[in-house]
Design a protein around this motif. Structure first.
Motif, PDB file in Angstrom:
ATOM      1  N   VAL A 182       2.753   9.002  10.570  1.00 30.60           N
ATOM      2  CA  VAL A 182       2.444   9.623   9.489  1.00 30.60           C
ATOM      3  C   VAL A 182       1.452  10.444   9.393  1.00 30.60           C
ATOM      4  O   VAL A 182      -0.064  10.152  10.153  1.00 30.60           O
ATOM      5  N   LYS A 183       0.974  11.662   8.724  1.00 29.41           N
ATOM      6  CA  LYS A 183      -0.088  13.144   8.898  1.00 29.41           C
ATOM      7  C   LYS A 183      -0.408  13.508   7.434  1.00 29.41           C
ATOM      8  O   LYS A 183       0.591  12.767   6.281  1.00 29.41           O
ATOM      9  N   THR A 184      -1.968  13.702   6.456  1.00 32.48           N
ATOM     10  CA  THR A 184      -1.432  14.347   5.445  1.00 32.48           C
ATOM     11  C   THR A 184      -1.932  15.923   5.993  1.00 32.48           C
ATOM     12  O   THR A 184      -2.698  15.965   6.965  1.00 32.48           O
ATOM     13  N   GLN A 187      -2.573  20.262   4.011  1.00 31.57           N
ATOM     14  CA  GLN A 187      -3.551  20.532   3.383  1.00 31.57           C
ATOM     15  C   GLN A 187      -2.350  22.010   2.500  1.00 31.57           C
ATOM     16  O   GLN A 187      -1.388  22.270   3.082  1.00 31.57           O
ATOM     17  N   GLU A 193      -2.511  18.843  -1.191  1.00 31.37           N
ATOM     18  CA  GLU A 193      -3.211  18.371   0.081  1.00 31.37           C
ATOM     19  C   GLU A 193      -1.398  17.161  -0.518  1.00 31.37           C
ATOM     20  O   GLU A 193      -1.290  16.657  -1.476  1.00 31.37           O
ATOM     21  N   THR A 246       0.884  13.852   2.185  1.00 33.10           N
ATOM     22  CA  THR A 246       1.549  13.151   2.599  1.00 33.10           C
ATOM     23  C   THR A 246       2.371  12.941   3.813  1.00 33.10           C
ATOM     24  O   THR A 246       3.322  12.940   2.373  1.00 33.10           O
ATOM     25  N   ALA A 287       6.281  11.186   6.203  1.00 31.16           N
ATOM     26  CA  ALA A 287       5.626  10.907   7.446  1.00 31.16           C
ATOM     27  C   ALA A 287       6.904  11.739   8.161  1.00 31.16           C
ATOM     28  O   ALA A 287       8.370  12.714   7.895  1.00 31.16           O
ATOM     29  N   ASP A 322       8.236  13.756   2.532  1.00 34.57           N
ATOM     30  CA  ASP A 322       6.961  13.438   1.700  1.00 34.57           C
ATOM     31  C   ASP A 322       7.076  12.434   1.038  1.00 34.57           C
ATOM     32  O   ASP A 322       7.782  12.015   0.188  1.00 34.57           O
ATOM     33  N   THR A 357       4.049  11.762  -0.087  1.00 31.61           N
ATOM     34  CA  THR A 357       2.998  10.306  -0.756  1.00 31.61           C
ATOM     35  C   THR A 357       2.598  10.364  -2.021  1.00 31.61           C
ATOM     36  O   THR A 357       1.083   9.391  -2.273  1.00 31.61           O
ATOM     37  N   HIS A 368       0.179   3.555   1.542  1.00 32.97           N
ATOM     38  CA  HIS A 368      -0.018   2.660   2.760  1.00 32.97           C
ATOM     39  C   HIS A 368       1.283   3.402   3.580  1.00 32.97           C
ATOM     40  O   HIS A 368       1.111   1.717   4.086  1.00 32.97           O
ATOM     41  N   GLU A 390       3.248   2.846   6.618  1.00 31.51           N
ATOM     42  CA  GLU A 390       2.814   3.025   8.551  1.00 31.51           C
ATOM     43  C   GLU A 390       3.753   3.079   9.310  1.00 31.51           C
ATOM     44  O   GLU A 390       5.243   3.093   8.852  1.00 31.51           O
TER      45      GLU A 390
END
Length: 397
Positions: free
Chosen positions: A276-278, A280, A296, A298, A300, A341, A343, A347, A349
């Motif tokens: 999982v990453k964010t 820009q 922005e 999030t 996976a 996506d 977003t 939480h 994981e």
């Protein structure tokens, strides 16, 4: 030893949900209780005299042929249909004793010897093929005649002798030593169409051929014509046996048949989140950057890709389910991975499960959904899942 050796790895299924690491990445779940339910539902449409052949070719449409066959035979199917000789051998090697019809073409002496050795039953579609069968079997110590099934072409224009030549073909096979006619059958080209015109024409041709055979005094064997669609359409198409494929796996051959009987999809495709990453705004995702973030986000990474059977042409059109919520796939589907996506999934994981096909909570994604987007059919979707995805049995058979 015959050269026709089955690949049991592609015809097997795990009996229980395996633990890590087998399912650390992606897998196919097969609900045995759904298969059993579907067989009982389909049997309810049939007269007592009509048998049900479960079509388990292509590794049971991707569900795992051995376990599917074992399950459906426990719940009312009495015949099995395969496309190739190795598919039939795999079932015999697994200890399955039910009659198995090879629906595809077989014509070489090696193939014929394998059919006889493994006690399979062959489709005969031409006089030349019948002659090769008889000649080959004459060279074998075959104690009993080999059951063969006469295929008539009534309009599919695929395998089979033209229906107008049924008398000559059947009489030839009856005269040949070492062969015993087990059935006469044909295949419908348009049974899934709301317009029954061509289907009825094929049925009329089949009936005409049968009437001609009866008029010559030929004792009729078992007769069969119906595939899944015809089984759901009209009891007059059932004859002595129906050949059920797609409906057994819980999918309808056409939308207009969905009210005939209740069916439950047996297959689900699942994979795990691996990272999982964010990202820009302005960040590209996957090959060729066919998706660029406008905010922005999030995202996976999910451990499944087109080498597993997720079509690359679904890129940027695919959705998945996480915690019962729909998430959108981003960018190009890659060979082993895809991105979604997440977003709005708090939480999240690595290790959480994404449902690509199947139900999570109240939402469901079906093979028909994929097929509609791709302009194809659900049969192709089911058969496309590769065997590096373990088949995992769930539910009680």
């Amino acid at each position: 030893m015959l050269s026709w050796e089955p690949d049991l790895r592609t015809a097997s299924i795990q009996r229980e949900v395996p633990r890590e690491p087998l399912c650390e990445r992606a897998w196919v779940e097969v609900d045995l209780s759904a298969l059993a339910y579907n067989i009982r539902q389909l049997k309810s449409l049939l007269a007592p005299k009509t048998a049900l052949m479960a079509v388990v070719k292509a590794d049971a449409y991707g569900h795992g042929a051995v376990t599917v066959a074992e399950t459906v035979l426990q719940h009312g199917a009495t015949w099995l249909g395969v496309a190739t000789i190795p598919e039939g051998i795999a079932l015999r090697e697994a200890g399955i004793e039910a009659p198995i019809l090879v629906l595809g073409a077989t014509y070489s002496p090696e193939q014929i010897r394998a059919i006889a050795h493994w006690q399979l039953q062959a489709t005969l579609g031409s006089p030349k093929q019948a002659l090769v069968f008889s000649e080959t079997l004459s060279d074998m110590s075959q104690p009993q005649p080999l059951p063969v099934h006469i295929k008539l072409d009534t309009g599919m224009s695929r395998l089979g002798t033209p229906w107008q030549q049924a008398i000559a073909f059947v009489q030839l096979v009856e005269r040949l030593p070492h062969l015993k006619i087990a059935s006469i059958y044909s295949h419908l080209a348009t049974a899934d169409s709301p317009d029954p015109t061509i289907m009825r024409l094929q049925q009329e041709r089949f009936e005409a051929a049968i009437a001609q055979l009866q008029a010559t005094g030929i004792a009729l064997p078992r007769l069969h014509l119906a595939n899944s669609a015809a089984t759901l359409t009209d009891a007059n198409l059932h004859y002595d046996l129906v050949r059920v494929g797609l409906a057994m796996y819980g999918l309808y051959p056409a939308p207009h048949l969905q009210t005939v009987v209740d069916l439950k999809p047996a297959l689900q495709v699942k994979a795990r989140v691996t990272q999982v990453k964010t990202i820009q705004p302005g960040t590209g995702v996957s090959y060729s950057h066919k998706f660029v973030a406008d905010r922005e986000m999030t995202i996976a990474v999910v451990g499944i890709g087109y080498a597993d059977g997720v079509p690359r042409n679904l890129s940027n059109q695919l959705t998945g389910l996480i915690r019962g919520r729909r998430v959108r796939q981003l960018g190009a589907v890659t060979m082993d991975q895809l991105m979604v996506d997440v977003t709005d999934i708090p939480h999240l994981e690595a290790g959480e499960v994404v449902t690509l096909l199947g139900q999570d909570g109240r939402d469901r994604i079906t093979a028909d959904d994929w097929a509609t987007t791709l302009g194809t059919i659900s049969w192709e979707i089911l058969c496309g899942f590769k065997h590096r995805l373990p088949r995992v049995a769930v539910g009680q058979s």
